[in-house]
Motif scaffolding. Structure first.
Motif, short mmCIF file in Angstrom:
data_model
loop_
_atom_site.label_atom_id
_atom_site.label_comp_id
_atom_site.label_asym_id
_atom_site.label_seq_id
_atom_site.Cartn_x
_atom_site.Cartn_y
_atom_site.Cartn_z
N LEU A 1 16.29 3.59 -11.87
CA LEU A 1 15.89 3.36 -10.47
C LEU A 1 14.44 3.78 -10.24
N LEU A 2 14.06 4.92 -10.78
CA LEU A 2 12.70 5.39 -10.59
C LEU A 2 11.71 4.49 -11.34
N GLY A 3 12.07 4.07 -12.55
CA GLY A 3 11.21 3.15 -13.29
C GLY A 3 11.05 1.82 -12.58
N ALA A 4 12.13 1.35 -11.93
CA ALA A 4 12.05 0.09 -11.18
C ALA A 4 11.08 0.23 -10.01
N LEU A 5 11.12 1.36 -9.32
CA LEU A 5 10.22 1.56 -8.18
C LEU A 5 8.76 1.64 -8.61
N LEU A 6 8.50 2.11 -9.84
CA LEU A 6 7.12 2.36 -10.27
C LEU A 6 6.61 1.35 -11.29
N HIS A 7 7.39 0.35 -11.67
CA HIS A 7 7.03 -0.45 -12.84
C HIS A 7 5.72 -1.22 -12.66
N ASP A 8 5.37 -1.61 -11.43
CA ASP A 8 4.13 -2.37 -11.19
C ASP A 8 3.09 -1.53 -10.45
N VAL A 9 3.17 -0.21 -10.59
CA VAL A 9 2.28 0.65 -9.81
C VAL A 9 0.81 0.49 -10.21
N GLY A 10 0.55 -0.13 -11.36
CA GLY A 10 -0.83 -0.34 -11.80
C GLY A 10 -1.50 -1.55 -11.19
N LYS A 11 -0.77 -2.40 -10.49
CA LYS A 11 -1.38 -3.59 -9.89
C LYS A 11 -2.31 -3.18 -8.76
N GLY A 12 -3.37 -3.96 -8.61
CA GLY A 12 -4.35 -3.68 -7.58
C GLY A 12 -5.45 -2.73 -8.00
N LEU A 13 -5.36 -2.19 -9.23
CA LEU A 13 -6.39 -1.30 -9.76
C LEU A 13 -7.25 -2.06 -10.76
N PRO A 14 -8.46 -1.60 -11.03
CA PRO A 14 -9.28 -2.26 -12.06
C PRO A 14 -8.53 -2.34 -13.39
N GLY A 15 -8.42 -3.55 -13.91
CA GLY A 15 -7.67 -3.76 -15.15
C GLY A 15 -6.20 -4.01 -14.93
N GLY A 16 -5.70 -3.77 -13.71
CA GLY A 16 -4.28 -3.94 -13.45
C GLY A 16 -3.93 -5.35 -13.04
N VAL A 17 -4.29 -6.32 -13.86
CA VAL A 17 -4.08 -7.72 -13.53
C VAL A 17 -2.68 -8.14 -13.88
N ASP A 18 -2.27 -9.27 -13.30
CA ASP A 18 -0.96 -9.86 -13.58
C ASP A 18 -1.18 -11.33 -13.88
#
Length: 771
Positions: A441-458
């Motif tokens: 559950l915690l991993g699901a909440l945080l899995h895309d936490v890097g989006k919106g940062l430099p290098g955090g592309v999708d």
């Protein structure tokens, strides 16, 4: 004002532009411009109705509220007291309006008729609340507006349940404005239509629905619509992607994302206020039905949390000089598990007085967060309520950056913050499949936490797979997720596992769809990255939850089967240390007379005399019959060339199996007419798009070099590339096709060792020319 017919019409509205596309518009953004448009339209309409007792021209809708959009409609009611010649009088008003190029919604009614329609149609009743006299008999207009308002106040509590039903149907049709990349500013949930409902509920005295935050959100949404009309040059309510940059410039915002984030925040404010208002009306209706039965019962539901009249409030013992820092989380968890809303006053008190959580969190707060995340359907509304009052920022300071952040990948249906919460909800369906449901559950909440940062592309074509070396948001987000897990108070080993889940959450779907699952190098690479079966199960559950939260385009039955096959093979390797043997060919392909063609719902297998180019021929036939190839394997056994493909219909309709089988048999036998059709269709399918790219992967296969093509999707692409590779003397033993949105990542396993620079350049040029 100049009419579309070239005639001048009386009473030109001040500042009106000439007709554009059949519509007359007053330019400008903001409340003063909207007021000016209303004044201009009033000045135009008033002379159209000669003064006459018993007749009045009323404006409803935007003109009635004096909130006219640049290219909005005019909603007019010609009210009369049974006077003769009303039809001719109506025509004398409507035709000049049409001649002026204005869109008109009109009706002709007596007071009794208007009230009767309002009684039968709650939407008409709401419309009459905005009615305003433009010209004519003020006493007649006053009789209607006063009676309509009085009738609404007396019947609102009875009518609101039906209003809620039709509102829910509209939401179902148009979606939630806060989470849509191209939402309808008027009809979607949280849009301008919902503000009208709030205004009606407030006018009935049910609750203070139009609080300052809602009024401010309403004005900003009106400004966005003004800018959208001015940008497009016509009436439009859907904020399309190609218009957002222009809208941002007109509003003085930084970029299109700033527009989306502002719209999302305002839509959430409106939606939350409307939920509150509907609940207040339900409580009022329930209270009236309980007359004589005493006050509502208070029922304890959790420590410090009590249900009161269908809402959760704080127990008296919880309100003190030094509130427990975990109180807001515990209230949220209780709301999610009971599926009861938190009272507005309680949210406001928690936002004002609940202290920040210490680092690391106390065990009680950590347990409440896991309870909240695992609550299932109650999670999303409880989290959204807490977010509207700023409570989530106190739990996770990172949330401010992610709130309402658009995701421009076309497969995503939600903004980033909602996607994370939705993934946690979807993960709660898989908690019994893993050893550590709390970490899932915690991993699901945080899995895309890097989006919106430099290098955090999708970017679909840039995801990381073993050997690919491409950094993305999962790499950027892993240390952030570890920092959050540490602050929450997880032990060091569990913090590291959360980081690994975030770093590897794309691994299984990318490998399953882009690599040969029978190749030992593929299986050993994933097994080395994952490390143990417990982590493998967590990743498998996270993949399914992430896909379900992303949208229907992110998952399919075939993708699920590929991921499940990969997980099974990796688990065998982790459990036994032995790599599973590749599956043996179907005996029928080796025994029956050539050519052999086998067809099923999602599989096509062909055996023919051993020759080069069979894969290209089969792929071309499948494209000719509108079948997409998901994976393809080519081999040679005992002088026979075998090709097995997993397929799916490109347009949802399965091809005629008899015609497909006949074309396959003729093509593999060398029929010239079929091959000419294949080449003609392949050339016709070529299309424009972003420049394609070829990437080589060393040591990604046991006995082959891996060429990866990243390009725009097109029918027959596999056929063209396979032909090009065959003509360049490259032997393809397997191909994997991964489609996401309008892009594909096609991986080709070329038999032989790592080619030299000249050979790689020659093959790369051949592939790019084919694309």
């Amino acid at each position: 004002m100049t009419s579309l017919t070239g005639r001048a019409t009386p009473g030109t509205p001040a500042g009106v532009r000439p007709p554009v596309g059949g519509v007359v518009a007053v330019p400008g953004i903001g409340a003063p411009a909207r007021q000016a448009r209303a004044d201009g339209y009033d000045a135009f309409l008033e002379p159209l109705l000669p003064h006459r007792d018993g007749v009045a021209l009323l404006a409803v809708g935007g003109l009635g509220r004096r909130q006219c959009a640049p290219y909005g409609d005019l909603d007019l009611v010609l009210l009369h007291a049974g006077v003769p010649g009303i039809d001719e009088l109506a025509a004398a008003i409507w035709y000049p309006v049409w001649d002026a190029g204005l869109r008109l919604d009109h009706s002709v009614r007596t007071v009794a008729e208007a009230l009767s329609v309002a009684q039968d149609d709650v939407k008409v009743a709401l419309g009459l609340l905005d009615a305003r006299l433009v010209a004519g008999d003020p006493a007649l207009a006053d009789a209607l507006t006063r009676t309509a308002a009085d009738h609404w106040r007396r019947t609102a509590v009875r009518q609101i349940p039906h209003l809620r039903e039709i509102t829910a149907a509209r939401w179902e049709a148009h979606g939630e404005l806060a989470f849509l990349l191209e939402g309808d500013l008027k009809e979607a949930a949280g849009g301008l239509r919902d503000v009208g409902i709030l205004r009606a509920i407030a006018s009935a005295g049910v609750t203070d629905a139009l609080r300052p935050a809602v009024r401010a959100a309403h004005l900003r949404l009106l400004d966005v619509r003004d800018a959208l009309h001015q940008q497009v040059g016509r009436r439009v309510d859907r904020l399309l992607a190609q218009e957002r940059d222009g809208v941002a410039e007109l509003l003085g915002l930084e970029d299109s994302d700033a527009v989306l984030r502002r719209v999302a925040g305002d839509a959430r404010t409106v939606s939350h206020a409307l939920d509150d208002a509907f609940r207040a009306a339900a409580r009022l209706r329930g209270g009236r039905s309980r007359v004589g039965a005493g006050p509502p019962v208070r029922r304890p539901v959790a420590r410090d949390v009590v249900e009161h009249d269908g809402e959760l409030v704080l127990a008296r013992t919880a309100i003190g000089a030094r509130p427990d820092p975990s109180l807001s989380l515990r209230v949220a968890a209780a709301a999610a598990t009971t599926r009861l809303p938190i009272a507005r006053a309680t949210c406001e008190w928690l936002a004002a007085y609940c202290p920040s959580l210490p680092a690391p969190w106390p065990a009680e707060a950590r347990a409440a967060l896991i309870t909240l995340l695992g609550a299932g359907p109650g999670l999303v509304p409880a989290w959204e309520t807490c977010d509207r009052y700023g409570l989530v920022d106190g739990w996770l300071p990172e949330w401010t950056r992610m709130r309402s952040l658009p995701q421009h990948n076309p497969v995503h249906r939600f903004t980033l913050d909602r996607h994370l919460v939705q993934t946690a909800f979807e993960a709660s369906r898989h908690t019994r499949d893993v050893e550590r449901p709390d970490l899932l559950l915690l991993g699901a909440l945080l899995h895309d936490v890097g989006k919106g940062l430099p290098g955090g592309v999708d970017v679909p074509a840039g995801r990381h797979v073993p050997g690919g070396g491409s950094a993305d948001h999962s790499t950027v987000g892993a240390p952030i997720a570890e920092a959050v897990a540490s602050r929450i108070g997880l032990p060091t080993a569990e913090v590291a596992l959360i980081g690994r889940l975030v770093r590897l959450h794309l691994l299984l779907p990318d490998v399953a769809t882009r690599r040969d699952l029978t190749d030992p190098v593929t299986i050993s690479g994933v097994a080395d990255a994952v490390g143990d079966p417990a982590t493998l199960d967590l990743l498998h559950a996270l993949v399914r939850a992430d896909a379900a939260a992303t949208g229907p385009a992110a998952w399919s039955d075939w993708k699920g089967r590929l991921v499940a096959e990969l997980v099974a093979r990796v688990r065998t390797a982790l459990d036994t240390g032995a790599l599973p043997a590749p599956p043996a060919p179907d005996p029928a392909l080796l025994a029956e007379p050539l050519p052999v063609v086998q067809l099923s719902a999602d599989r096509v297998a062909v055996a023919a005399a051993d020759r080069r180019g069979l894969l290209a021929t089969v792929a071309g036939c499948l494209a000719l019959h509108r079948l997409e190839v998901i994976s393809a394997d080519a081999s040679a056994v005992d002088g026979r060339a075998l090709v097995e493909c997993r397929v799916q219909p490109r347009y949802g309709l399965a091809p005629d199996p008899i015609a497909l089988s006949a074309d396959l048999r003729r093509a593999v036998a060398g029929d010239v007419s079929v091959n000419q059709r294949l080449r003609g269709r392949a050339l016709a399918a070529r299309g424009a798009g972003a420049a394609p790219r070829v990437v080589w992967h060393r040591e990604a296969a046991t006995d082959a070099a891996l060429l990866e093509l990243r390009a725009a999707d097109a029918a027959g692409l596999l056929y063209r590339v396979a032909c090009a590779l065959d003509e360049a003397d490259a032997e393809v033993r397997a191909a994997r096709i991964s489609t996401l949105g309008g892009d594909v990542v096609d991986a080709f396993y070329l038999v032989g060792g790592w080619p030299d620079d000249a050979t790689r350049a020659r093959l790369e040029a051949a592939v790019l020319a084919a694309v």
